[in-house]
Design an enzyme around this catalytic site. Structure first.
Site, PDB file in Angstrom:
ATOM      1  N   SER A  15      21.612  52.795 -22.396  1.00 32.91           N
ATOM      2  CA  SER A  15      22.780  52.081 -22.903  1.00 32.91           C
ATOM      3  C   SER A  15      23.917  52.990 -23.351  1.00 32.91           C
ATOM      4  O   SER A  15      25.065  52.560 -23.374  1.00 32.91           O
ATOM      5  CB  SER A  15      22.371  51.172 -24.058  1.00 32.91           C
ATOM      6  OG  SER A  15      21.730  51.926 -25.061  1.00 32.91           O
TER       7      SER A  15
ATOM      8  N   HIS B 170      20.521  46.357 -19.828  1.00 28.45           N
ATOM      9  CA  HIS B 170      21.858  46.580 -19.244  1.00 28.45           C
ATOM     10  C   HIS B 170      21.864  46.444 -17.727  1.00 28.45           C
ATOM     11  O   HIS B 170      22.915  46.605 -17.101  1.00 28.45           O
ATOM     12  CB  HIS B 170      22.392  47.944 -19.656  1.00 28.45           C
ATOM     13  CG  HIS B 170      22.860  47.963 -21.067  1.00 28.45           C
ATOM     14  ND1 HIS B 170      24.124  47.565 -21.441  1.00 28.45           N
ATOM     15  CD2 HIS B 170      22.214  48.283 -22.216  1.00 28.45           C
ATOM     16  CE1 HIS B 170      24.245  47.664 -22.748  1.00 28.45           C
ATOM     17  NE2 HIS B 170      23.105  48.095 -23.247  1.00 28.45           N
TER      18      HIS B 170
ATOM     19  N   LYS C 136      23.856  40.013 -22.778  1.00 23.84           N
ATOM     20  CA  LYS C 136      24.893  40.911 -22.256  1.00 23.84           C
ATOM     21  C   LYS C 136      25.533  40.248 -21.034  1.00 23.84           C
ATOM     22  O   LYS C 136      26.353  39.355 -21.186  1.00 23.84           O
ATOM     23  CB  LYS C 136      24.284  42.291 -21.982  1.00 23.84           C
ATOM     24  CG  LYS C 136      23.653  42.881 -23.256  1.00 23.84           C
ATOM     25  CD  LYS C 136      23.108  44.248 -23.068  1.00 23.84           C
ATOM     26  CE  LYS C 136      22.276  44.713 -24.237  1.00 23.84           C
ATOM     27  NZ  LYS C 136      22.978  44.843 -25.508  1.00 23.84           N
TER      28      LYS C 136
HETATM   29  C1  LIG Z   1      18.680  49.121 -23.723  1.00 21.45           C
HETATM   30  C2  LIG Z   1      18.734  47.940 -24.633  1.00 21.45           C
HETATM   31  N1  LIG Z   1      17.610  47.220 -24.822  1.00 21.45           N
HETATM   32  C3  LIG Z   1      17.606  46.141 -25.619  1.00 21.45           C
HETATM   33  C4  LIG Z   1      18.752  45.733 -26.273  1.00 21.45           C
HETATM   34  C5  LIG Z   1      18.698  44.538 -27.170  1.00 21.45           C
HETATM   35  O1  LIG Z   1      19.221  43.421 -26.530  1.00 21.45           O
HETATM   36  P1  LIG Z   1      19.813  42.198 -27.391  1.00 21.45           P
HETATM   37  O2  LIG Z   1      21.226  42.549 -27.700  1.00 21.45           O
HETATM   38  O3  LIG Z   1      19.634  41.028 -26.503  1.00 21.45           O
HETATM   39  O4  LIG Z   1      18.995  42.122 -28.631  1.00 21.45           O
HETATM   40  C6  LIG Z   1      19.932  46.432 -26.104  1.00 21.45           C
HETATM   41  C7  LIG Z   1      21.179  45.961 -26.799  1.00 21.45           C
HETATM   42  O5  LIG Z   1      21.825  46.634 -27.507  1.00 21.45           O
HETATM   43  C8  LIG Z   1      19.927  47.569 -25.273  1.00 21.45           C
HETATM   44  O6  LIG Z   1      21.040  48.288 -25.089  1.00 21.45           O
END
Ligand SMILES: Cc1ncc(COP(=O)(O)O)c(C=O)c1O
Length: 394
Positions: free
Chosen positions: A182, A210, A241
Site C-alpha cells: 500500500s 489494493h 477501496k
Molecule cells: C494492504 C491493506 N490491507 C488491508 C487494508 C484494510 O482495508 P480496510 O480499509 O477495508 O479496512 C488496507 C487499508 O488501508 C491495506 O492497505
C-alpha cells in the site's frame, strides 16, 4: 485536583509537533471524488483509494438507497445472532463466484478480515512467515494469534524459502504477502511464493486490498493477474477501496469459510454491515462485470501520471500500480511537500515513520479512473514547481 494520568500523551504529541510529524485531519466537505474540497479548498484529490470512482457511481447510490428503503439503516446484530440478512448471504455468494472460489465470508473491513483470519487459524504453536512491508492488519493478526512471527526482507523469496526450509516439517506455517503493497505500489511475488508454499506445505495467504477492482480480469485481483488460481489458500480483499463502500472479505474453501464463521472474532463479536453497504457492494460487482472500461481508464491515467512524475525526476520507487510514491527521505520534508502541494491545489498525503521507514518518507499519490487529463497535468505542474521550491528537484 487529580493529576491527569494521561499527561504523557501531551508530551508525545509535543514531540511530534517539534519533529514536524504532527498530522491534522483534513476534512472532506464534499463527495469523495477526483476533484473535490478539503478544508474548504478545491483540490485535485490524489489521496483516496477510490480507484474506480465508485463512491459516487449512480448505480451504487441507487441500490444503496433502495436497500435503506426496503430494509432500514442497520442490521441490528452480529452475524452469528440475528444480523445475517439475505443481502449479506447474496453478497458472499456473488463475491465467491467473482473470485472463482468455493466460498466467501464478509467482514466489517479489510482490517478485521486480515486480523480476524490470521488470529483464528493460527495458534501459539504455529509460525507466520511474513513480508516486512505487509499491512498493519496482518501484523496485528499475527500478534493476536501468538504464533511465532518470522519476517523476510521485502519481496525476498529466497530469504522466505530459507526461513521456511529451516522450520520443522510438521510445524504449521502461514506464508503471507500483500498482493499490492500500500505504501510503495509494488506487487508481491505471488508465483514464486506459491512455489515455496507448495514445496514446504505452507498455508499461502494474500492480502489483495489494493488489487481488488484494480488488477486481474474485471478487477479480480493479483491471484487472477498472476494466474495462480487454486494456489492461494486464503485470499483477502477489501470492499472499502476500489469497490467504493466498506468491508473486507476472505475467499477460499468452504471449510475455511465455515471455520471463520465459528472462530473469527470480528465476525462473532461485531455487528454486520448495514444493508445499504451490502447493496452498494453488490452493485459494484455488477459495475466491474458490465463496465470494465472504467478499469482501462484507471490504467491509462496511471501510466500518464507515473510517467509524468518520473520525467520530472522524482524518485517513484518500484511502483507497478496506481499508487505512486514520491520518496523524499526526510519525514518533515515529506510533510512540507504535502502542505505546499495542498496550497497549490493538490492533495497528496505525506507519509512518514512509523507508517514507512524513517529515511523513506514520501508523498503518496493515487490516481483514479475519474481524473481528467487536465486535472492530472495540473497536479504534475504543481509537483514540478513545488519540487524545485523545496530543492527536491534540481
Ligand atoms: C494492504 C491493506 N490491507 C488491508 C487494508 C484494510 O482495508 P480496510 O480499509 O477495508 O479496512 C488496507 C487499508 O488501508 C491495506 O492497505
Amino acid at each position: 485536583m487529580r493529576a491527569d494520568p494521561l499527561s504523557f500523551l501531551s508530551l508525545e504529541l509535543g514531540a511530534m509537533k517539534e519533529a514536524g510529524l504532527y498530522r491534522r485531519l483534513r476534512i472532506l466537505d464534499d463527495e469523495q471524488k477526483a476533484s473535490t474540497s478539503f478544508d474548504h479548498r478545491s483540490v485535485v484529490n490524489l489521496s483516496s483509494n477510490n480507484y474506480l470512482g465508485l463512491t459516487t457511481h449512480p448505480t451504487l447510490r441507487t441500490r444503496a438507497i433502495e436497500a435503506i428503503e426496503r430494509f432500514g439503516v442497520g442490521s441490528g446484530s452480529v452475524r452469528t445472532i440475528a444480523g445475517t440478512m439475505a443481502i449479506h448471504m447474496e453478497l458472499e455468494r456473488r463475491l465467491a463466484e467473482f473470485k472463482k472460489t468455493e466460498a466467501v465470508v464478509v467482514f466489517q473491513s479489510g482490517f478485521t478480515a486480515n486480523a480476524g483470519t490470521v488470529s483464528s487459524i493460527l495458534t501459539k504453536d504455529d509460525v507466520v512467515v511474513s513480508d516486512e512491508l505487509n499491512h498493519a492488519s496482518i501484523i496485528d493478526g499475527c500478534r493476536l494469534s501468538r504464533a511465532e512471527i518470522k519476517v523476510f526482507p521485502h519481496k525476498d523469496v529466497d530469504a522466505a524459502r530459507r526461513i521456511v526450509a529451516a522450520l520443522p516439517a510438521a510445524q504449521r506455517k502461514l506464508l503471507i504477502t500483500d498482493g499490492v503493497f500500500s505504501m510503495d505500489g509494488d506487487l508481491g511475488p505471488l508465483p514464486a511464493l506459491c512455489e515455496v508454499a507448495e514445496e514446504f506445505g505452507c498455508i499461502m495467504m494474500v492480502d489483495d486490498a489494493h488489487a481488488s477492482g484494480v488488477f486481474g480480469g474485471n478487477g479480480r485481483g493479483t491471484i487472477d493477474h498472476f494466474n495462480v488460481h487454486g494456489r492461494v489458500d486464503v485470499q483477502v480483499g477489501t470492499l472499502s477501496k476500489a469497490i467504493g463502500a466498506l468491508g473486507g472479505y476472505v475467499a477460499g474453501t468452504k471449510s475455511l469459510i465455515e471455520f471463520l464463521y465459528h472462530r473469527a472474532r470480528p465476525f462473532l463479536f461485531s455487528t454486520s454491515h448495514p444493508p445499504a453497504v451490502a447493496a452498494a457492494c453488490l452493485a459494484a460487482i455488477d459495475v466491474l462485470l458490465e463496465e470494465p472500461h472504467i478499469i482501462d481508464r484507471l490504467w491509462e491515467n496511471t501510466r500518464f501520471f507515473k510517467a509524468g512524475l518520473q520525467r520530472l525526476g522524482f524518485n517513484t520507487g518500484m511502483s507497478e500500480s496506481p499508487i505512486t510514491p514520491v520518496i523524499v527521505g526526510d519525514g518533515a520534508l515529506a510533510m512540507r511537500l504535502s502542505d505546499r502541494l495542498f496550497d497549490a491545489g493538490v492533495f497528496a498525503q505525506g507519509i512518514a515513520f512509523p507508517t514507512v521507514a524513517t529515511d523513506k518518507a514520501r508523498v503518496r499519490t493515487i490516481v483514479t479512473a475519474t481524473h481528467t487529463r487536465e486535472q492530472l497535468q495540473f497536479a504534475l505542474d504543481a509537483f514540478e514547481r513545488t519540487g524545485h521550491e523545496l530543492g527536491i528537484l534540481q
